[in-house]
Each structure stands twice: as C-alpha cells, then as structure tokens.
Design a protein around this motif. Structure first.
Motif, mmCIF file in Angstrom:
data_model
loop_
_atom_site.group_PDB
_atom_site.id
_atom_site.type_symbol
_atom_site.label_atom_id
_atom_site.label_comp_id
_atom_site.label_asym_id
_atom_site.label_seq_id
_atom_site.Cartn_x
_atom_site.Cartn_y
_atom_site.Cartn_z
ATOM 1 N N ASP A 169 33.789 -0.440 10.178
ATOM 2 C CA ASP A 169 32.652 0.419 9.856
ATOM 3 C C ASP A 169 31.357 -0.288 10.253
ATOM 4 O OD1 ASP A 169 33.227 -1.479 7.880
ATOM 5 O OD2 ASP A 169 31.980 -0.434 6.414
ATOM 6 N N THR A 170 30.420 0.446 10.795
ATOM 7 C CA THR A 170 29.173 -0.128 11.281
ATOM 8 C C THR A 170 27.977 0.629 10.726
ATOM 9 O OG1 THR A 170 29.200 1.264 13.249
ATOM 10 C CG2 THR A 170 30.224 -0.897 13.432
ATOM 11 N N THR A 171 26.860 -0.050 10.652
ATOM 12 C CA THR A 171 25.599 0.592 10.295
ATOM 13 C C THR A 171 25.026 1.226 11.552
ATOM 14 O OG1 THR A 171 25.189 -1.054 8.579
ATOM 15 C CG2 THR A 171 23.281 0.225 9.352
ATOM 16 N N PRO A 172 24.721 2.515 11.532
ATOM 17 C CA PRO A 172 24.209 3.182 12.740
ATOM 18 C C PRO A 172 23.004 2.451 13.327
ATOM 19 C CG PRO A 172 24.704 4.800 11.036
ATOM 20 C CD PRO A 172 24.849 3.444 10.392
ATOM 21 N N GLY A 179 22.943 0.054 19.705
ATOM 22 C CA GLY A 179 24.042 0.123 18.754
ATOM 23 C C GLY A 179 25.304 -0.428 19.384
ATOM 24 N N LEU A 180 26.389 -0.424 18.619
ATOM 25 C CA LEU A 180 27.642 -0.991 19.104
ATOM 26 C C LEU A 180 28.114 -0.299 20.381
ATOM 27 C CD1 LEU A 180 29.979 -2.952 18.633
ATOM 28 C CD2 LEU A 180 31.068 -1.197 17.194
ATOM 29 N N GLY A 181 27.817 0.990 20.536
ATOM 30 C CA GLY A 181 28.320 1.757 21.663
ATOM 31 C C GLY A 181 27.855 1.273 23.022
ATOM 32 N N ASP A 182 26.656 0.697 23.100
ATOM 33 C CA ASP A 182 26.179 0.243 24.413
ATOM 34 C C ASP A 182 26.056 -1.273 24.514
ATOM 35 O OD1 ASP A 182 23.952 -0.198 22.867
ATOM 36 O OD2 ASP A 182 22.545 0.821 24.203
ATOM 37 N N LEU A 183 26.605 -2.004 23.535
ATOM 38 C CA LEU A 183 26.522 -3.468 23.559
ATOM 39 C C LEU A 183 27.156 -4.038 24.825
ATOM 40 C CD1 LEU A 183 25.907 -6.205 22.198
ATOM 41 C CD2 LEU A 183 28.130 -6.018 21.051
ATOM 42 N N ASP A 184 28.368 -3.633 25.135
ATOM 43 C CA ASP A 184 29.068 -4.168 26.297
ATOM 44 C C ASP A 184 28.330 -3.851 27.591
ATOM 45 O OD1 ASP A 184 31.115 -5.332 24.835
ATOM 46 O OD2 ASP A 184 32.354 -3.535 24.873
ATOM 47 N N LYS A 185 27.860 -2.626 27.714
ATOM 48 C CA LYS A 185 27.175 -2.207 28.940
ATOM 49 C C LYS A 185 25.896 -3.021 29.167
ATOM 50 C CE LYS A 185 24.845 1.603 28.861
ATOM 51 N NZ LYS A 185 24.472 3.042 28.791
ATOM 52 N N VAL A 244 17.524 -9.840 25.890
ATOM 53 C CA VAL A 244 18.350 -8.770 25.338
ATOM 54 C C VAL A 244 18.070 -8.663 23.839
ATOM 55 C CG1 VAL A 244 20.675 -7.861 25.033
ATOM 56 C CG2 VAL A 244 20.131 -9.257 27.048
ATOM 57 N N ASP A 245 17.511 -7.551 23.422
ATOM 58 C CA ASP A 245 17.194 -7.304 22.008
ATOM 59 C C ASP A 245 18.371 -6.562 21.377
ATOM 60 O OD1 ASP A 245 16.184 -6.602 19.560
ATOM 61 O OD2 ASP A 245 14.457 -5.507 20.316
ATOM 62 N N ILE A 246 19.006 -7.200 20.374
ATOM 63 C CA ILE A 246 20.151 -6.585 19.694
ATOM 64 C C ILE A 246 19.825 -6.421 18.207
ATOM 65 C CG2 ILE A 246 22.611 -6.756 19.171
ATOM 66 C CD1 ILE A 246 22.947 -8.622 21.536
ATOM 67 N N PRO A 247 19.669 -5.197 17.731
ATOM 68 C CA PRO A 247 19.462 -4.992 16.288
ATOM 69 C C PRO A 247 20.727 -5.365 15.522
ATOM 70 C CG PRO A 247 19.739 -2.888 17.405
ATOM 71 C CD PRO A 247 19.706 -3.933 18.470
#
Length: 558
Positions: free
Chosen positions: A364-367, A516-522, A536-539
């Motif tokens: 589970d992830t925080t949006p 978000g997690l969905g575009d982390l890899d990209k 690279v800014d990652i919340p």
C-alpha cells in the motif's frame, strides 16, 4: 644554486612532488598569489584549480578525494571568514579519517598582531578541527611545512592538516629546494605468538564475528579480509563507513551494518557473539556502549592506531600495526583446518531469515509519494559494482545504510562520525573527478541538499555526470521522527517548498520530477541516460520512519 621562486611556487612544486591533482577553493586577496600561480603555472603537472561556491563545500570535496584515494585532497581559501568557513569540513574529515590539507591565506606577518582587515588567529582556530595546525613564517619553510602536513594528514588516524600562509610568505622569494616525494612507512604486523593466540580464540569461540570499521575499507585491507573469509566463513558486520568490505562473491558472510538505534541484525549478532574481531573499528562510528553493554565477550582490536579505552571497550588483544599483513598471517593459520559448527551456521541462517522481511516494499502506498524501500530497490536495480553512491544526512541516510547493498569498499559513502549535513553533492563531485568513467549517484534529503546545492553549478561547469536524487518531504525528518518518539510531537523541523526541477535548470542541469510510484522507474531510467548533472525530485513517504527507532533491544540505553 637553486632557482629563486616565490613561496607560492615552492608550494605548488611541493604539491606536484606529492602527486596532488586538484586544489579546490575560493579566491581572496590573501591567497591570490597562489591562485595566480596555479592558474598560469608552466608545469603540466600543476594541480588543477577548481573554484567552488563555498569554502565548506571545497573542504568536503577535498575530503571526498581523500576518502576515495587515500591521498590528501587540498583546499585553499583566503583569510578571515574564508578560513573559518573550513572548520566544519575539517572537523568532519578528522573525525571520519579522511586525509585533507587545508591552505588558509593570512594577513601579512606584520599585521598578525593588529586588529586589521580579515585578521583572525587561524592557526589557533584550527587546533581542534585538524590533526595539525601550523603557521608558516618564512618562504624557505613552505615546502617542509606542506610535506609535514601531508604526513600528518595520511598517518593513522588520517584526518585534516591546516597551514596558515601569510600573504607575504607566499610572495617572498626562496631558493631552497622542495621536499622530494615522500616514502611510505614500512609497517609490520602482529607477532607469530599473537597471531596464534587470536587463531585459538576464534577456534574456541561459539560465535566469532568480524566487526569491520572505517579502516577496514582500504583496498589492501579488503583484499586481505576476502582471503580470510574464503578460508573461514565468519559472519561480518559492517559499520556505515565500512560499507562494501564484503564482496558480491562473499555476500553470504554479510550480516548488515550498524550505526544507529541498535535494532538491526548486526546488533543482534554482536550481542550474541562471544568473540568480536574489531578490524579498523573507530568508536566515532558506533560507540561500544551500543554493542558491548553486557561486557560478556572477548574483543580483539586489529588496527593501525591505538584504541580508545572505555568502560565498554577494553580489548583482550590489541594489535597496532599493518592491518592487511596481520589478517594475511591470520588467514595462513586457518588453511583447510577450521569452519563454523553446524549449530552456529543454523543460528546465523535463522537470524538472516528473521530480518530479511524488513527489506520488503509495502504494497500500500500514499498517493503521490514513494516509500523509501521502493526508492532503494529501484536504485539498486540501476547501479553496478563500479557505481559510487554518496549519501547525505537525514532519514534517507538510515534507510540507505540499512538496506542498500554495495560490494566494493568506499563506493557507498556516509558521514557517520559527525553526521554532517551537505556532504553528499561535494563528495559526488570528488567521485566524478576521481572515477570519471564510472557512474556517480548522490542521495540527499530536501533539508541537507540546500546546504551545498550551490555546487550544482560547479558540477555543471566541470561537465560531471552526477545523478542527484532528492528525497522530498518538507521537513528535517531525521529530527522530526525522533522528536515525536520522545515527546509525542515535533518542533522546529518544517520548512517551505522548493521547485527542484526549476532549481536544477537555473544552474544548467537537467531537472526531473517523480509524481508517484507509477513513474519512478521511468524517471530514473531517464536520469541514468542523461549526460551531465541531473536532479531527480522524489516525494517520499516517511510514514514508517518510527519503525527505524522502534523494536529496540530491551537493554538499549535510551
């Protein structure tokens, strides 16, 4: 008769003789003669002058050179605030064993006793920040002073050496020849009798453990340690600065790192062990009161320096000599004769199983936010054994130290003695200069990044390939979650937002934003394909930070 030259030229020739490649710093009137001669020197071996955006960061870069190469990095600044801005960098280097030589400009000698422009007692200021602090009073002594500073910086325990250089000393003439390249000391090893004693202690122990510290992370010591581990499958616990001493080939010997909060597999192993081989261990990394509270184990101290004795650290055997030679001699005593018992091996397997679940990424992830373990796993998939990863201080530093694997020494860098904010990007610059063909990743929080973020311009100017990752949450979170654990609430830890994409672009770097997690890899894939500095800014979702401090051992000191 030797050719007459300025004191600054004699200093530069001394640097050339000792193999110095770079001088980092900021110019000023009291050191401008040195900068002129560095810039316009005729000798192609003249160290390259690299101007930075803050003296503290110049010291951090020089310390990074020292940690990565084992040879002193050099920083040069003007007098007054130029020198005083070095203090944090030099204190960090001295605490954490990184060789640095700092050259501080000073007012002319006849102004030293006057209350004049930028006149401060530089030598006295640096007495507690550096291993040695000397003011040069004559141009004829410049080369000797530099060479002795070099020796002080590299001799165990390595650290910072400071030279105060009055402006007229740099401009005065000298015809004294410079000191030749220095010789390495011929270090011995422990006696055969002591080696046999240690071997007997290992063979008689129920659960012997190797505790590898900062001075175990040199290439020479690491090579010797690998040879020992191939003969005897002893479990190894690393300090944060010992990260990477266990190779990929020997990963089954690795039982984690220790450095904070005493709740890791390494802590459990040290607690249960009845014999600890402390190799290159320094108490500034992880005080013995954290891992030897019960005083129920034997300790062998193998190091190049005398140990600091405390209530919780009173080694049964003390070796103060060449570490790799001592380990090689110990390895020879085990050839084909010894291995751990089946019972001990099962205990180690059970411990590994018990702690392995901590590495699993929560489903589970925080949006809009990414869990620390998801960032670590994504980064782990994109690095290789040649990648250098530098880590700043903050909550991310604990997550990285516990869960990010590295298989070569001094390729995962932490500030664990002083826990100094702002080191990551300067260290990454040092890595990119030292290992120009290898990948470099800097990991910071949004609190620590802006302590040295201005050096992004330096990285752009030098065309360095650095991936700067920022874990963003809007707090000094390493303080925040500990305040909540102690008081039930936080105070003084929140700050305002920064658009790090625009920040990067304003310096001429590439800026990327993870949503978000969905575009982390990209986004990370794009970053690793980018030439030049990229931010690279990652919340980050720090909701599980309290778990870093929870589940402490029952006997922990709080």
């Amino acid at each position: 008769m030797s050719e007459k030259k300025r004191g600054s030229q004699s200093l530069i020739q001394s640097m050339i003789n000792q193999g110095v490649k770079y001088v980092f710093g900021i110019p000023g009137a009291k050191v401008d003669q040195l900068f002129e001669d560095l810039k316009y020197g005729d000798d192609p071996k003249t160290p390259k002058l690299i101007v930075t955006r803050h003296e503290q960061n110049a010291a951090f870069i020089a310390a990074g050179i020292g940690r990565l190469t084992g040879k002193p990095g050099v920083v040069a600044t003007t007098s007054g605030p130029g020198v005083s801005n070095l203090v944090t960098g030099l204190m960090t280097a001295t605490a954490e064993g990184d060789p640095v030589i700092a050259l501080g400009g000073q007012v002319p000698r006849d102004d030293l006793a006057r209350m004049t422009h930028q006149s401060i007692p530089s030598k006295e200021l640096m007495v507690n920040a550096a291993k040695s602090s000397v003011e040069v009073q004559d141009a004829n002594n410049v080369s000797e002073a530099f060479s002795n500073a070099y020796t002080a910086a590299v001799s165990p325990k390595a650290g910072a050496a400071f030279l105060s250089l009055p402006a007229d000393v740099l401009s005065d003439e000298t015809d004294r020849p410079e000191i030749a390249p220095l010789k390495h000391a011929d270090e011995g090893r422990a006696s055969d009798e002591t080696i046999q004693k240690i071997a007997g202690m290992v063979k008689n122990a129920k659960l012997p453990v190797i505790f590898a510290g900062m001075r175990a992370s040199t290439p020479e010591v690491t090579k010797a340690l690998h040879a020992l581990l191939r003969e005897v499958s002893l479990p190894v616990v690393e300090t944060y600065q010992g990260a990477g001493v266990v190779s990929r080939e020997l990963e089954d010997r690795f039982y984690g790192r220790v450095g904070l909060f005493r709740n890791q597999i390494g802590d459990t192993l040290l607690k249960r062990s009845d014999l600890v081989l402390a190799i290159g261990y320094d108490p500034v990394e992880y005080e013995a009161r954290n891992w030897n509270l019960e005083h129920n184990k034997q300790i062998v101290n193998i190091d190049t320096v005398a140990p600091e004795i405390s209530t919780n650290y009173q080694p049964d055997v003390i070796i103060e000599s060449n570490i790799e030679n001592t380990i090689d001699a110990l390895t020879d005593t085990f050839t084909g004769e010894f291995d751990l018992s089946t019972q001990v091996t099962q205990t180690l397997d059970d411990l590994r199983t018990e702690f392995s679940s901590q590495r699993k990424v929560p489903k589970d992830t925080t949006p809009g936010r990414v869990h620390p373990l998801a960032i670590i796993h994504a980064l782990q998939e994109r690095v290789d054994d040649d990648t250098t990863v530098t880590v700043d201080i903050g909550s991310h530093y604990i997550w990285m130290a516990r869960y990010f694997r590295i298989y070569r020494p001094r390729h995962l860098l932490f500030s664990n003695g002083m826990q100094t904010l702002g080191v990551s990007l300067p260290w990454a610059i040092a890595a990119a200069l030292t290992r120009p063909e290898k990948p470099v990743v800097s990991v910071s929080g949004d609190g620590g990044f802006l302590f040295s973020g201005q050096e992004l311009e330096t990285a752009v100017r030098l065309h360095l390939n650095i991936i700067q990752i920022i874990w963003t949450d809007g707090y000094y979170d390493m303080v925040k979650f500990q305040e909540i654990a102690k008081y039930g609430k936080d105070a003084g830890v929140k700050f305002g937002p920064v658009d790090y994409v625009k920040y990067a672009e304003s310096f001429g770097a590439k800026g990327l934003q993870v949503t978000g997690l969905g575009d982390l890899d990209k986004v990370l894939d794009k970053a690793f394909k980018t030439t030049g500095p990229v931010v690279v800014d990652i919340p980050v979702d720090y909701r599980d930070n309290i778990k870093l401090k929870s589940a402490l051992m029952k006997d922990v000191l709080n």
